[in-house]
Enzyme design. Sequence first.
Site, PDB file in Angstrom:
ATOM      1  N   GLU A 133       2.961   5.838   2.305  1.00 44.71           N
ATOM      2  CA  GLU A 133       2.995   4.958   1.127  1.00 44.71           C
ATOM      3  C   GLU A 133       4.404   4.875   0.543  1.00 44.71           C
ATOM      4  OE1 GLU A 133       0.499   3.120   0.506  1.00 44.71           O
ATOM      5  OE2 GLU A 133       0.739   2.367  -1.539  1.00 44.71           O
ATOM      6  N   HIS A 138       5.037  -0.365   5.519  1.00 42.45           N
ATOM      7  CA  HIS A 138       4.182   0.497   6.357  1.00 42.45           C
ATOM      8  C   HIS A 138       4.474   0.234   7.836  1.00 42.45           C
ATOM      9  CE1 HIS A 138       1.551   2.413   3.461  1.00 42.45           C
ATOM     10  NE2 HIS A 138       1.116   1.286   2.945  1.00 42.45           N
ATOM     11  N   HIS A 158       4.968  -4.886   1.062  1.00 41.81           N
ATOM     12  CA  HIS A 158       4.296  -3.590   1.084  1.00 41.81           C
ATOM     13  C   HIS A 158       3.841  -3.232   2.507  1.00 41.81           C
ATOM     14  CE1 HIS A 158       1.785  -0.351  -0.773  1.00 41.81           C
ATOM     15  NE2 HIS A 158       1.075  -0.542   0.321  1.00 41.81           N
ATOM     16  N   GLU A 159       3.046  -4.104   3.101  1.00 41.89           N
ATOM     17  CA  GLU A 159       2.539  -3.807   4.447  1.00 41.89           C
ATOM     18  C   GLU A 159       3.686  -3.813   5.459  1.00 41.89           C
ATOM     19  OE1 GLU A 159      -0.394  -2.630   4.487  1.00 41.89           O
ATOM     20  OE2 GLU A 159      -0.987  -3.352   2.509  1.00 41.89           O
TER      21      GLU A 159
HETATM   22 CO    CO Z   1      -0.083   1.074   1.162  1.00 40.32          CO
END
Ligand code: CO
Length: 499
Positions: free
Chosen positions: A291, A265, A261-262
């Site tokens: 996101e 980003h 997830h990160e």
């Molecule tokens: Co996020």
Amino acid sequence: MSETYDLFKNRVGEVHDLGAAMGLMGWDQEVYMPDKGVAARARHRSTLAALIHDRIVDPGLGELITRLQNVQLEGFEAANVAEMKRQRDRSVRIPRQLVADLARETTLAQQAWVAARKEDRWELFSPHLSKLVDLKRQEAEAVGYETEAYDALLDEYEPGAQAAQLADLFTEVRQGLVPLLADIVAADNPPTDALCRGDFSVEDQDRLGRLVLANMGFDFESGRLDISTHPFTEGLDPTDVRITTRYQNTCLLEGLYSNLHEGGHALYEMGLPMDYAGQAVGQSASLGIHESQSRLWENLVGRSANYMNWLQPQMAEIWPSVFGKASGDDLWRAVNVVQPSLIRTQADEVTYNLHIILRMEIERALIAGEVEVAQLPSLWREKVRHYLDLDVPSDTEGVLQDIHWSFGLFGYFPTYALGNLYASQFFAAAEAALPDLGAQISAGQTAPLLAWLREKIHSQGLLHQAGDLCRQVTGQDLSAQPFLTHLRQKFGQIYHLNG
Ligand code: CO
């Protein structure tokens, strides 16, 4: 004219650099700062916040913007001026006293929230929340809006978005999710995540995390991975992007998916246009688009059967006794268990948006003055019962679980659901553009996907607003359909729903 633009650019750069200093302090606070430093850090950050506000509202900057509006600018330059004007117009409308009040009250509210959550005592937090809601209503009135006050708050995170339109979109999402979830809950022989539970050292998980990040294209010479209580990404520049993660000794899933997830980003931050680093147009298009990049790597790539074909042998090398005999297919089922749960951050792909929808309904009603803060614990229970069919045993597992409201973040949650929708729509466009994408992911070749994301999304910075970017990349307005189609297809297979 180029002289005027250069003067403008320098001023924007200063604002950005002060913001980067604040960002680094925030990162440090979560990663390194000793506990007793918190009061001093609050002061440091509030001084910088005030300086940034002063720089933005400075009439000199306003004058430069006005002059540049009379000049024919194009592309990134035009977008840079337009975005700075948007940010400045908003800041100018908010009285300095309100900025200071919000900075002070959110610091107090955060402390109160930590204690209230720990002791499960809503009454410790509710007076602070009442104050914050009042201040955020004042902010919305100061900023101005056409339809409802909540729009003025939403606009800070998702420029141009309107609550009524989002509510329609999310209703479509909910109407698609509810029957799917009912089928999943009733399915025979559901998968379990037992394969990913056991005893896994932080050291081994860190090894897997770095391997996964390197495979995605995370550049460790332009980024760092550290540990914090709540995983997050802080992009100071495309050449300096910090991400954090957390590992559980008893389960691999939290660490693995927080890294993906990160990492998503971070790839966005690393791919922002270098020529416009430090400028308004060199930033991400919106929080929803940000996101979408994290969710795309976490769910569309990281929870796909193709990706598991590559990941399983990597995991077998680190934990031969656990994953040596498992197949990619076994792993795929283990990482895709659907189970209605109380905590948003632990929610699966199917139920996650229901958590967001109930939060948006509550905060929209709160800002509109239709419900009072005192009603929130019972309203929360009612909605969790309605959407997830669960009883909320404590406020800590209910209305007190998220930190956002203590920061004064109202209108922020919807960007998470938007991210899920954008992610599916972007990934469908990538699949259409890259016919071999599935086979590539299966072989651990993520570079073609990253190159596509870089070209279509990352390198665009804030050249286009989110909605326009979506049309440009996918040829369509944002829609709930790609997301619902993806879920029906994947979970139909995993839970044997289609016969
Ligand atoms: Co996020």
